[in-house]
Write a protein that holds these residues in place. Structure first.
Motif, PDB file in Angstrom:
ATOM      1  N   SER A 106      48.063  32.733  32.575  1.00 56.76           N
ATOM      2  CA  SER A 106      47.145  33.011  31.477  1.00 56.76           C
ATOM      3  C   SER A 106      45.877  33.565  32.095  1.00 56.76           C
ATOM      4  N   THR A 107      45.210  34.440  31.360  1.00 60.18           N
ATOM      5  CA  THR A 107      43.945  34.987  31.831  1.00 60.18           C
ATOM      6  C   THR A 107      42.934  34.950  30.697  1.00 60.18           C
ATOM      7  N   LEU A 164      49.508  40.423  33.678  1.00 59.15           N
ATOM      8  CA  LEU A 164      48.735  41.621  33.386  1.00 59.15           C
ATOM      9  C   LEU A 164      48.929  42.701  34.444  1.00 59.15           C
ATOM     10  N   SER A 165      49.007  43.921  33.978  1.00 49.84           N
ATOM     11  CA  SER A 165      48.920  45.083  34.867  1.00 49.84           C
ATOM     12  C   SER A 165      47.433  45.344  35.094  1.00 49.84           C
ATOM     13  N   GLU A 166      47.125  46.231  36.015  1.00 50.91           N
ATOM     14  CA  GLU A 166      45.718  46.600  36.231  1.00 50.91           C
ATOM     15  C   GLU A 166      45.121  47.170  34.943  1.00 50.91           C
ATOM     16  N   ASN A 184      56.749  33.796  39.678  1.00 47.94           N
ATOM     17  CA  ASN A 184      56.971  35.202  40.019  1.00 47.94           C
ATOM     18  C   ASN A 184      56.065  36.169  39.260  1.00 47.94           C
ATOM     19  N   PRO A 185      55.832  36.002  37.938  1.00 45.67           N
ATOM     20  CA  PRO A 185      54.884  36.891  37.263  1.00 45.67           C
ATOM     21  C   PRO A 185      53.464  36.780  37.832  1.00 45.67           C
ATOM     22  N   CYS A 186      53.082  35.592  38.301  1.00 43.09           N
ATOM     23  CA  CYS A 186      51.763  35.416  38.932  1.00 43.09           C
ATOM     24  C   CYS A 186      51.700  36.227  40.220  1.00 43.09           C
ATOM     25  N   TYR A 204      46.825  43.164  41.372  1.00 41.66           N
ATOM     26  CA  TYR A 204      45.891  43.790  40.431  1.00 41.66           C
ATOM     27  C   TYR A 204      44.599  42.984  40.346  1.00 41.66           C
ATOM     28  N   PHE A 205      44.725  41.666  40.343  1.00 43.61           N
ATOM     29  CA  PHE A 205      43.534  40.817  40.287  1.00 43.61           C
ATOM     30  C   PHE A 205      42.689  40.992  41.547  1.00 43.61           C
TER      31      PHE A 205
END
Length: 195
Positions: free
Chosen positions: A161-162, A179-181, A88-90, A96-97
């Motif tokens: 992870s990024t 991550l947010s934008e 869900n977080p992905c 944004y990605f």
């Protein structure tokens, strides 16, 4: 139990242990010893230009069945995003990605996904279609690509992870949480600005 089966089970256990912090909880360790990187209060870890570790060899088949080698993007800033369609977080960060990948496509930036723990490639393809993902993703259902990163480096330890790789293929920044934008750009912009 045969030696081959025992080795396969051991490898699977290692991958499972690596991914136990999966999907949103994020890892906090960066390995032992003098790592030469600093994690900010925002959860973004960075390494100074002269202290960066090289990214490992990351190649294989993509979600859409093509061959990809991240080393082919040397000379560009590369954003690596580890994701799973089940995460869900992905799903929350995917928009944004997609937006930032489109905005930075003509600025020497290449996004690459690493899809992991999706044992059904159909689910991974549906994720990419649902979010109109404009960049390729390596298909890594067992997490083997994540295990190629050396301990003590800015390695991916959770899903999502990024990582941001500099133009020389070295790991400049890492986040172990969605991550947010704004946070994605905070990781990306300083590396794009490097000369």
């Amino acid at each position: 139990m045969t030696v081959r089966r025992r080795a396969a089970l051991s490898a699977a256990a290692a991958v499972a242990a690596l991914l136990v912090t999966a999907c949103g909880s994020g890892g906090t360790s960066g390995g032992g010893g003098n790592t030469n990187f600093v994690t900010g209060t925002d959860g973004i870890a960075t390494a100074d230009k002269g202290e960066r570790a090289a990214a490992p060899e990351l190649s294989g088949k993509t979600v859409d069945g093509k061959q990809l080698d991240v080393a082919d993007y040397r000379g560009k800033v590369v954003v690596l995003n580890v994701w799973g369609s089940w995460c869900n977080p992905c799903r929350a960060e995917a928009k944004y990605f997609t937006k930032v990948a489109n905005e930075y496509a003509d600025q020497g930036v290449q996004f690459v996904g690493i899809n992991t723990r999706d044992t059904n490639i159909t689910a991974a393809r549906a994720f990419e279609k649902d979010f109109d993902v404009p960049y390729p993703s390596l298909y890594d259902p067992t997490g083997k690509l994540m295990l190629r990163f050396e301990k003590g480096t800015l390695n991916p330890q959770a899903i999502p992870s990024t990582l941001v790789l500099d133009r020389d293929g070295r790991i400049a920044a890492r986040s172990l949480s969605p991550l947010s934008e704004e946070r994605l750009l905070k990781m990306l912009k300083p590396v794009v600005a490097e000369k």
